[in-house]
Design a protein around this motif. Structure first.
Motif, PDB file in Angstrom:
ATOM      1  N   ALA A  46      -8.822 -29.859 -35.638  1.00  0.00           N
ATOM      2  CA  ALA A  46      -9.672 -29.874 -34.557  1.00  0.00           C
ATOM      3  C   ALA A  46     -11.019 -29.625 -35.049  1.00  0.00           C
ATOM      4  O   ALA A  46     -11.996 -30.117 -34.611  1.00  0.00           O
ATOM      5  CB  ALA A  46      -9.044 -28.873 -33.674  1.00  0.00           C
ATOM      6  N   ALA A  47     -11.187 -28.820 -36.006  1.00  0.00           N
ATOM      7  CA  ALA A  47     -12.618 -28.571 -36.537  1.00  0.00           C
ATOM      8  C   ALA A  47     -13.208 -29.887 -37.050  1.00  0.00           C
ATOM      9  O   ALA A  47     -14.485 -30.014 -37.164  1.00  0.00           O
ATOM     10  CB  ALA A  47     -12.577 -27.580 -37.770  1.00  0.00           C
ATOM     11  N   SER A  48     -12.329 -30.737 -37.718  1.00  0.00           N
ATOM     12  CA  SER A  48     -12.813 -32.019 -38.232  1.00  0.00           C
ATOM     13  C   SER A  48     -13.137 -32.971 -36.992  1.00  0.00           C
ATOM     14  O   SER A  48     -13.324 -34.218 -37.408  1.00  0.00           O
ATOM     15  CB  SER A  48     -11.922 -32.493 -39.169  1.00  0.00           C
ATOM     16  OG  SER A  48     -11.459 -31.689 -40.236  1.00  0.00           O
ATOM     17  N   GLY A  49     -12.807 -32.581 -35.854  1.00  0.00           N
ATOM     18  CA  GLY A  49     -12.980 -33.581 -34.718  1.00  0.00           C
ATOM     19  C   GLY A  49     -11.888 -34.389 -33.990  1.00  0.00           C
ATOM     20  O   GLY A  49     -12.026 -35.304 -33.202  1.00  0.00           O
ATOM     21  N   ASP A  50     -10.721 -33.723 -34.478  1.00  0.00           N
ATOM     22  CA  ASP A  50      -9.527 -34.583 -33.887  1.00  0.00           C
ATOM     23  C   ASP A  50      -9.273 -33.970 -32.493  1.00  0.00           C
ATOM     24  O   ASP A  50      -8.757 -32.793 -32.303  1.00  0.00           O
ATOM     25  CB  ASP A  50      -8.212 -34.480 -34.903  1.00  0.00           C
ATOM     26  CG  ASP A  50      -6.968 -34.955 -34.450  1.00  0.00           C
ATOM     27  OD1 ASP A  50      -6.695 -35.213 -33.336  1.00  0.00           O
ATOM     28  OD2 ASP A  50      -6.082 -35.062 -35.296  1.00  0.00           O
ATOM     29  N   PRO A  51      -9.308 -34.917 -31.537  1.00  0.00           N
ATOM     30  CA  PRO A  51      -9.212 -34.200 -30.006  1.00  0.00           C
ATOM     31  C   PRO A  51      -7.480 -33.953 -29.858  1.00  0.00           C
ATOM     32  O   PRO A  51      -7.507 -33.212 -28.898  1.00  0.00           O
ATOM     33  CB  PRO A  51      -9.545 -35.612 -29.314  1.00  0.00           C
ATOM     34  CG  PRO A  51      -9.550 -36.705 -30.094  1.00  0.00           C
ATOM     35  CD  PRO A  51      -9.760 -36.401 -31.585  1.00  0.00           C
ATOM     36  N   GLU A  52      -6.632 -34.639 -30.132  1.00  0.00           N
ATOM     37  CA  GLU A  52      -5.352 -34.416 -30.037  1.00  0.00           C
ATOM     38  C   GLU A  52      -5.021 -33.003 -30.672  1.00  0.00           C
ATOM     39  O   GLU A  52      -4.551 -32.383 -29.849  1.00  0.00           O
ATOM     40  CB  GLU A  52      -4.299 -35.451 -30.568  1.00  0.00           C
ATOM     41  CG  GLU A  52      -3.015 -35.298 -30.279  1.00  0.00           C
ATOM     42  CD  GLU A  52      -2.669 -35.397 -29.075  1.00  0.00           C
ATOM     43  OE1 GLU A  52      -1.904 -34.766 -28.440  1.00  0.00           O
ATOM     44  OE2 GLU A  52      -3.341 -36.354 -28.079  1.00  0.00           O
ATOM     45  N   ALA A  53      -5.458 -32.814 -31.875  1.00  0.00           N
ATOM     46  CA  ALA A  53      -5.142 -31.672 -32.458  1.00  0.00           C
ATOM     47  C   ALA A  53      -6.076 -30.442 -31.694  1.00  0.00           C
ATOM     48  O   ALA A  53      -5.448 -29.308 -31.485  1.00  0.00           O
ATOM     49  CB  ALA A  53      -5.781 -31.363 -33.994  1.00  0.00           C
ATOM     50  N   ALA A  54      -7.265 -30.636 -31.159  1.00  0.00           N
ATOM     51  CA  ALA A  54      -7.894 -29.570 -30.281  1.00  0.00           C
ATOM     52  C   ALA A  54      -6.896 -29.458 -28.817  1.00  0.00           C
ATOM     53  O   ALA A  54      -6.842 -28.139 -28.592  1.00  0.00           O
ATOM     54  CB  ALA A  54      -9.259 -30.097 -30.082  1.00  0.00           C
ATOM     55  N   TYR A  55      -6.608 -30.454 -28.485  1.00  0.00           N
ATOM     56  CA  TYR A  55      -5.685 -30.274 -27.240  1.00  0.00           C
ATOM     57  C   TYR A  55      -4.491 -29.337 -27.573  1.00  0.00           C
ATOM     58  O   TYR A  55      -4.105 -28.543 -26.627  1.00  0.00           O
ATOM     59  CB  TYR A  55      -5.215 -31.764 -26.563  1.00  0.00           C
ATOM     60  CG  TYR A  55      -4.128 -31.643 -25.668  1.00  0.00           C
ATOM     61  CD1 TYR A  55      -4.801 -31.314 -23.999  1.00  0.00           C
ATOM     62  CD2 TYR A  55      -2.904 -31.741 -25.535  1.00  0.00           C
ATOM     63  CE1 TYR A  55      -4.132 -31.220 -23.157  1.00  0.00           C
ATOM     64  CE2 TYR A  55      -2.164 -31.569 -24.371  1.00  0.00           C
ATOM     65  CZ  TYR A  55      -2.789 -31.653 -23.026  1.00  0.00           C
ATOM     66  OH  TYR A  55      -1.815 -31.398 -22.076  1.00  0.00           O
ATOM     67  N   ARG A  56      -3.779 -29.613 -28.630  1.00  0.00           N
ATOM     68  CA  ARG A  56      -2.530 -28.901 -29.106  1.00  0.00           C
ATOM     69  C   ARG A  56      -3.035 -27.319 -29.104  1.00  0.00           C
ATOM     70  O   ARG A  56      -2.204 -26.465 -28.776  1.00  0.00           O
ATOM     71  CB  ARG A  56      -1.999 -29.296 -30.185  1.00  0.00           C
ATOM     72  CG  ARG A  56      -0.926 -30.633 -29.988  1.00  0.00           C
ATOM     73  CD  ARG A  56      -0.261 -30.972 -31.159  1.00  0.00           C
ATOM     74  NE  ARG A  56      -0.921 -31.271 -32.344  1.00  0.00           N
ATOM     75  CZ  ARG A  56      -1.442 -32.502 -32.940  1.00  0.00           C
ATOM     76  NH1 ARG A  56      -1.158 -33.334 -32.214  1.00  0.00           N
ATOM     77  NH2 ARG A  56      -2.102 -32.360 -34.300  1.00  0.00           N
ATOM     78  N   VAL A  57      -4.006 -27.010 -29.867  1.00  0.00           N
ATOM     79  CA  VAL A  57      -4.691 -25.567 -30.154  1.00  0.00           C
ATOM     80  C   VAL A  57      -4.757 -24.925 -28.558  1.00  0.00           C
ATOM     81  O   VAL A  57      -4.303 -24.000 -28.332  1.00  0.00           O
ATOM     82  CB  VAL A  57      -5.919 -25.731 -30.879  1.00  0.00           C
ATOM     83  CG1 VAL A  57      -6.469 -24.053 -30.878  1.00  0.00           C
ATOM     84  CG2 VAL A  57      -5.436 -26.081 -32.269  1.00  0.00           C
ATOM     85  N   GLY A  58      -5.581 -25.710 -27.662  1.00  0.00           N
ATOM     86  CA  GLY A  58      -5.704 -25.432 -26.277  1.00  0.00           C
ATOM     87  C   GLY A  58      -4.406 -25.079 -25.773  1.00  0.00           C
ATOM     88  O   GLY A  58      -4.341 -24.080 -25.156  1.00  0.00           O
ATOM     89  N   GLU A  59      -3.358 -25.821 -25.634  1.00  0.00           N
ATOM     90  CA  GLU A  59      -2.097 -25.482 -25.178  1.00  0.00           C
ATOM     91  C   GLU A  59      -1.548 -24.231 -25.695  1.00  0.00           C
ATOM     92  O   GLU A  59      -1.127 -23.418 -24.863  1.00  0.00           O
ATOM     93  CB  GLU A  59      -1.137 -26.936 -25.409  1.00  0.00           C
ATOM     94  CG  GLU A  59      -1.294 -27.836 -24.439  1.00  0.00           C
ATOM     95  CD  GLU A  59      -0.182 -29.005 -24.803  1.00  0.00           C
ATOM     96  OE1 GLU A  59       0.342 -29.579 -23.904  1.00  0.00           O
ATOM     97  OE2 GLU A  59       0.066 -29.315 -26.172  1.00  0.00           O
ATOM     98  N   ALA A  60      -1.655 -24.257 -27.036  1.00  0.00           N
ATOM     99  CA  ALA A  60      -0.870 -22.986 -27.478  1.00  0.00           C
ATOM    100  C   ALA A  60      -1.690 -21.831 -27.193  1.00  0.00           C
ATOM    101  O   ALA A  60      -0.952 -20.636 -26.795  1.00  0.00           O
ATOM    102  CB  ALA A  60      -0.943 -23.246 -29.142  1.00  0.00           C
ATOM    103  N   LEU A  61      -2.970 -21.606 -27.095  1.00  0.00           N
ATOM    104  CA  LEU A  61      -3.662 -20.601 -26.627  1.00  0.00           C
ATOM    105  C   LEU A  61      -3.293 -20.130 -24.982  1.00  0.00           C
ATOM    106  O   LEU A  61      -3.486 -19.280 -24.565  1.00  0.00           O
ATOM    107  CB  LEU A  61      -5.222 -20.642 -26.847  1.00  0.00           C
ATOM    108  CG  LEU A  61      -5.651 -20.826 -28.374  1.00  0.00           C
ATOM    109  CD1 LEU A  61      -7.048 -21.420 -28.400  1.00  0.00           C
ATOM    110  CD2 LEU A  61      -5.504 -19.365 -28.899  1.00  0.00           C
TER     111      LEU A  61
END
Length: 117
Positions: A46-61
């Motif tokens: 997510a820090a590198s700009g991957d939107p799918e990973a950012a979405y998964r982190v959002g879901e986890a939080l």
């Protein structure tokens, strides 16, 4: 290097649990090593700009999968990032969460109606 990332994630998770003023936590649960590695990997991506990973982190939080910790504000920031990168589901979550927050805020601002005399 992988051990360093895992340790960094563990420290991050502990700091999330410890910050009670920002995070609404349920009964904290132990985070499995696999979940910790997945979160570390997704956070890095997510820090590198991957939107799918950012979405998964959002879901986890949002869901509390990080040891029972829920942090809607942080989840919303990850969803917003993913949405800006074109992630449709993230954009939908942003809209839903913002609508819920606005409705909740309106309920808190509306004074109770007193019965007339």
């Amino acid at each position: 290097m992988t051990l360093l990332r895992t340790m960094t994630l563990v420290v991050l998770c502990v700091s999330i649990v410890a910050s009670r003023d920002v995070v609404k936590a349920q009964a904290p649960q132990q985070l499995s090593p696999h979940a910790a590695q997945q979160f570390a990997s997704d956070s890095e991506k997510a820090a590198s700009g991957d939107p799918e990973a950012a979405y998964r982190v959002g879901e986890a939080l949002e869901s509390g999968r990080l040891g029972g910790v829920k942090d809607l504000k942080k989840a919303l920031s990850y969803y917003r990032f993913a949405a800006l990168k074109g992630h449709q589901q993230a954009a939908e979550r942003v809209a839903q969460i913002q609508a819920e927050l606005e409705q909740s805020q309106k309920k808190q601002e509306t004074p109770p109606v007193s019965p007339g005399r």
